[in-house]
Design a protein around this motif. Structure first.
Motif, PDB file in Angstrom:
ATOM      1  N   VAL A  59       6.763  14.493  -2.402  1.00  0.00           N
ATOM      2  CA  VAL A  59       6.480  13.228  -1.716  1.00  0.00           C
ATOM      3  C   VAL A  59       6.832  13.301  -0.233  1.00  0.00           C
ATOM      4  O   VAL A  59       6.073  12.817   0.615  1.00  0.00           O
ATOM      5  CB  VAL A  59       7.222  12.061  -2.402  1.00  0.00           C
ATOM      6  N   GLU A  60       7.960  13.907   0.101  1.00  0.00           N
ATOM      7  CA  GLU A  60       8.329  13.983   1.513  1.00  0.00           C
ATOM      8  C   GLU A  60       7.315  14.798   2.304  1.00  0.00           C
ATOM      9  O   GLU A  60       6.988  14.462   3.439  1.00  0.00           O
ATOM     10  CB  GLU A  60       9.740  14.555   1.665  1.00  0.00           C
ATOM     11  N   ALA A  61       6.816  15.866   1.705  1.00  0.00           N
ATOM     12  CA  ALA A  61       5.794  16.673   2.391  1.00  0.00           C
ATOM     13  C   ALA A  61       4.504  15.879   2.555  1.00  0.00           C
ATOM     14  O   ALA A  61       3.849  15.948   3.607  1.00  0.00           O
ATOM     15  CB  ALA A  61       5.526  17.954   1.602  1.00  0.00           C
ATOM     16  N   VAL A  62       4.139  15.116   1.517  1.00  0.00           N
ATOM     17  CA  VAL A  62       2.942  14.279   1.596  1.00  0.00           C
ATOM     18  C   VAL A  62       3.075  13.265   2.727  1.00  0.00           C
ATOM     19  O   VAL A  62       2.170  13.096   3.550  1.00  0.00           O
ATOM     20  CB  VAL A  62       2.689  13.565   0.254  1.00  0.00           C
ATOM     21  N   LEU A  63       4.218  12.579   2.767  1.00  0.00           N
ATOM     22  CA  LEU A  63       4.426  11.562   3.807  1.00  0.00           C
ATOM     23  C   LEU A  63       4.410  12.190   5.197  1.00  0.00           C
ATOM     24  O   LEU A  63       3.870  11.609   6.143  1.00  0.00           O
ATOM     25  CB  LEU A  63       5.742  10.828   3.571  1.00  0.00           C
ATOM     26  N   ASP A  64       4.993  13.376   5.319  1.00  0.00           N
ATOM     27  CA  ASP A  64       5.025  14.043   6.613  1.00  0.00           C
ATOM     28  C   ASP A  64       3.622  14.340   7.118  1.00  0.00           C
ATOM     29  O   ASP A  64       3.324  14.109   8.300  1.00  0.00           O
ATOM     30  CB  ASP A  64       5.826  15.342   6.509  1.00  0.00           C
ATOM     31  N   VAL A  65       2.761  14.815   6.238  1.00  0.00           N
ATOM     32  CA  VAL A  65       1.423  15.197   6.704  1.00  0.00           C
ATOM     33  C   VAL A  65       0.531  13.978   6.918  1.00  0.00           C
ATOM     34  O   VAL A  65      -0.188  13.900   7.918  1.00  0.00           O
ATOM     35  CB  VAL A  65       0.775  16.228   5.749  1.00  0.00           C
ATOM     36  N   ILE A  66       0.584  12.990   6.008  1.00  0.00           N
ATOM     37  CA  ILE A  66      -0.331  11.859   6.179  1.00  0.00           C
ATOM     38  C   ILE A  66       0.136  10.910   7.280  1.00  0.00           C
ATOM     39  O   ILE A  66      -0.664  10.156   7.833  1.00  0.00           O
ATOM     40  CB  ILE A  66      -0.564  11.083   4.869  1.00  0.00           C
TER      41      ILE A  66
ATOM     42  N   HIS B 159       4.231   5.897  -5.237  1.00  0.00           N
ATOM     43  CA  HIS B 159       4.239   5.880  -6.705  1.00  0.00           C
ATOM     44  C   HIS B 159       3.192   6.840  -7.269  1.00  0.00           C
ATOM     45  O   HIS B 159       3.471   7.630  -8.186  1.00  0.00           O
ATOM     46  CB  HIS B 159       3.972   4.455  -7.185  1.00  0.00           C
ATOM     47  N   PHE B 160       2.005   6.821  -6.702  1.00  0.00           N
ATOM     48  CA  PHE B 160       0.934   7.727  -7.137  1.00  0.00           C
ATOM     49  C   PHE B 160       1.331   9.184  -6.893  1.00  0.00           C
ATOM     50  O   PHE B 160       1.143  10.048  -7.763  1.00  0.00           O
ATOM     51  CB  PHE B 160      -0.360   7.392  -6.390  1.00  0.00           C
ATOM     52  N   ALA B 161       1.890   9.479  -5.707  1.00  0.00           N
ATOM     53  CA  ALA B 161       2.276  10.848  -5.385  1.00  0.00           C
ATOM     54  C   ALA B 161       3.341  11.367  -6.348  1.00  0.00           C
ATOM     55  O   ALA B 161       3.306  12.543  -6.767  1.00  0.00           O
ATOM     56  CB  ALA B 161       2.784  10.922  -3.947  1.00  0.00           C
TER      57      ALA B 161
ATOM     58  N   GLY C  66       0.814  -1.206   0.000  1.00  0.00           N
ATOM     59  CA  GLY C  66       0.000   0.000   0.000  1.00  0.00           C
ATOM     60  C   GLY C  66       0.849   1.258   0.000  1.00  0.00           C
ATOM     61  O   GLY C  66       0.564   2.222  -0.729  1.00  0.00           O
ATOM     62  N   LEU C  67       1.920   1.275   0.798  1.00  0.00           N
ATOM     63  CA  LEU C  67       2.812   2.423   0.847  1.00  0.00           C
ATOM     64  C   LEU C  67       3.537   2.608  -0.481  1.00  0.00           C
ATOM     65  O   LEU C  67       3.721   3.741  -0.951  1.00  0.00           O
ATOM     66  CB  LEU C  67       3.816   2.250   1.988  1.00  0.00           C
ATOM     67  N   SER C  68       3.926   1.504  -1.108  1.00  0.00           N
ATOM     68  CA  SER C  68       4.571   1.587  -2.428  1.00  0.00           C
ATOM     69  C   SER C  68       3.657   2.247  -3.443  1.00  0.00           C
ATOM     70  O   SER C  68       4.080   3.141  -4.196  1.00  0.00           O
ATOM     71  CB  SER C  68       4.950   0.182  -2.912  1.00  0.00           C
ATOM     72  N   GLU C  69       2.404   1.826  -3.472  1.00  0.00           N
ATOM     73  CA  GLU C  69       1.459   2.403  -4.432  1.00  0.00           C
ATOM     74  C   GLU C  69       1.182   3.868  -4.117  1.00  0.00           C
ATOM     75  O   GLU C  69       1.050   4.694  -5.030  1.00  0.00           O
ATOM     76  CB  GLU C  69       0.170   1.587  -4.432  1.00  0.00           C
TER      77      GLU C  69
END
Length: 288
Positions: free
Chosen positions: A200-207, A191-193, A185-188
C-alpha cells in the motif's frame, strides 16, 4: 501592533492566540474554563478575563474560535457578551465553523453598534494552527477585512475576502464537501489495495505523483493504512460541519448525494466509538 482579544482556547484557538502573542500583539484571552486561560497566559503572557465582555473591552479586534452557532451567540450577545464590551469602530472576527445564517445575524447586531464583523472560518486543522499555516476564508465588508487581515497573517499562510458576510462560511462549506468526497475515495482506494495484497505504501507513493494525488493522500495515507486515528480533526466536528452543509443545501437547492452519504458513514464511525478519531477514520468502517 494591535490590542486584540481571543475568545476560545481549544486545539485551534489556543495556538492561534499564541501566534498573535508571538507576533507582538497585546492579547487578552477568554475561555469558558478559566484555568485554561490562566495556563495560556502562563505560557504566552498577556492577560485573561473572566467574561467575553471584559476580554473585549478596549480591544481593536476581537477574535473567536468556539464550537458552534449557539456557542458563538453565547460569547457575543447579552450583558456579558463581547459586543457589549467593544467600542464603535472595533472589529469582531469569527473563526468558528458556523452557519452563514448566524454570521449574517450577528453582523447585523454588530453593525447597529458600529462594529465591523468578519466571518473567517479556517482550514488546516490542529497542525495548521500550531504551525501558523491556516487557510482563512473571509466574508464581510472591505474595511472590516482590511483592519483584520494583517493581524490574521500571524497564523495564516493564506487569507482572502470571498464576498459579503456569510461568504466565508459558505466557502468553508465548499471545503468540507470536497474533503468528504476525497477522504471516502482514499479510504476505498487503500481498502482495495489491501485486499489486492499490494504494497500500500508503494502504491500511494506512485499514485500521489499523478492525478490521484491530494493533501489527504500525502498527509493521511500512511496513517490510514496503519489504522491510526488518534489525532487531527474529530469525526464529531466533521459531522457538525456536514450538518451545516446539508442544511444550507436544503435552502439553496444544491444536490449533494456524496456529502449526504459520507455523513452517514461518519455516523457509523461514531457508532464504532470513533467520535474523537480523525476524519480519515472513514476507512475503519471498511476494514472492520
Amino acid at each position: 501592533m494591535a490590542k486584540v482579544a481571543f475568545l476560545g482556547l481549544g486545539v485551534m484557538g489556543g495556538p492561534m492566540a499564541g501566534h498573535l502573542a508571538k507576533a507582538g500583539h497585546d492579547v487578552v484571552v477568554y475561555n469558558r474554563t478559566g484555568a485554561k486561560a490562566e495556563a495560556w497566559v502562563g505560557t504566552h503572557g498577556g492577560g485573561a478575563a473572566p467574561t467575553p465582555r471584559e476580554a473585549a473591552a478596549g480591544r481593536e479586534i476581537v477574535f473567536a474560535c468556539v464550537g458552534n452557532d449557539d456557542d458563538l451567540r453565547g460569547i457575543t450577545l447579552g450583558d456579558d457578551g463581547a459586543f457589549a464590551g467593544m467600542e464603535a469602530g472595533a472589529t469582531f472576527v469569527d473563526h468558528t465553523t458556523a452557519s452563514a445564517e448566524v454570521a449574517r445575524a450577528l453582523a447585523h447586531v454588530a453593525g447597529k453598534a458600529g462594529l465591523g464583523f468578519v466571518d473567517a472560518p479556517v482550514s488546516g486543522g490542529q497542525a495548521g494552527a500550531e504551525n501558523a499555516a491556516l487557510t482563512v476564508m473571509c466574508g464581510g465588508e472591505e474595511a472590516a477585512y482590511a483592519s483584520a487581515e494583517p493581524v490574521i497573517r500571524a497564523y495564516a499562510k493564506a487569507c482572502r475576502l470571498m464576498g459579503p458576510v456569510g461568504a466565508g462560511q459558505l466557502t468553508k462549506m465548499v471545503n468540507q464537501i470536497a474533503i468528504a468526497g476525497v477522504v471516502q475515495g482514499l479510504s476505498e482506494a487503500i481498502h482495495f489495495a489491501r485486499r489486492a495484497e499490494l504494497d500500500v505504501e508503494a502504491v500511494l507513493d506512485v499514485i500521489s505523483k499523478g492525478a490521484a494525488g491530494s493533501w489527504q493522500m500525502e498527509n493521511r495515507g500512511k496513517t490510514m493504512n496503519a489504522q491510526k486515528f488518534d489525532f487531527g480533526f474529530a469525526v464529531d466536528w466533521m459531522r457538525k460541519d456536514l450538518d451545516i452543509v446539508l442544511s444550507e443545501a436544503r435552502r439553496n437547492g444544491a444536490r449533494l448525494p456524496v456529502a449526504a452519504l459520507v455523513d452517514q458513514f461518519y455516523a457509523e464511525v461514531q457508532a464504532m466509538g470513533g467520535n474523537r478519531w480523525d476524519t480519515s477514520s472513514l476507512i475503519a468502517r471498511l476494514e472492520r
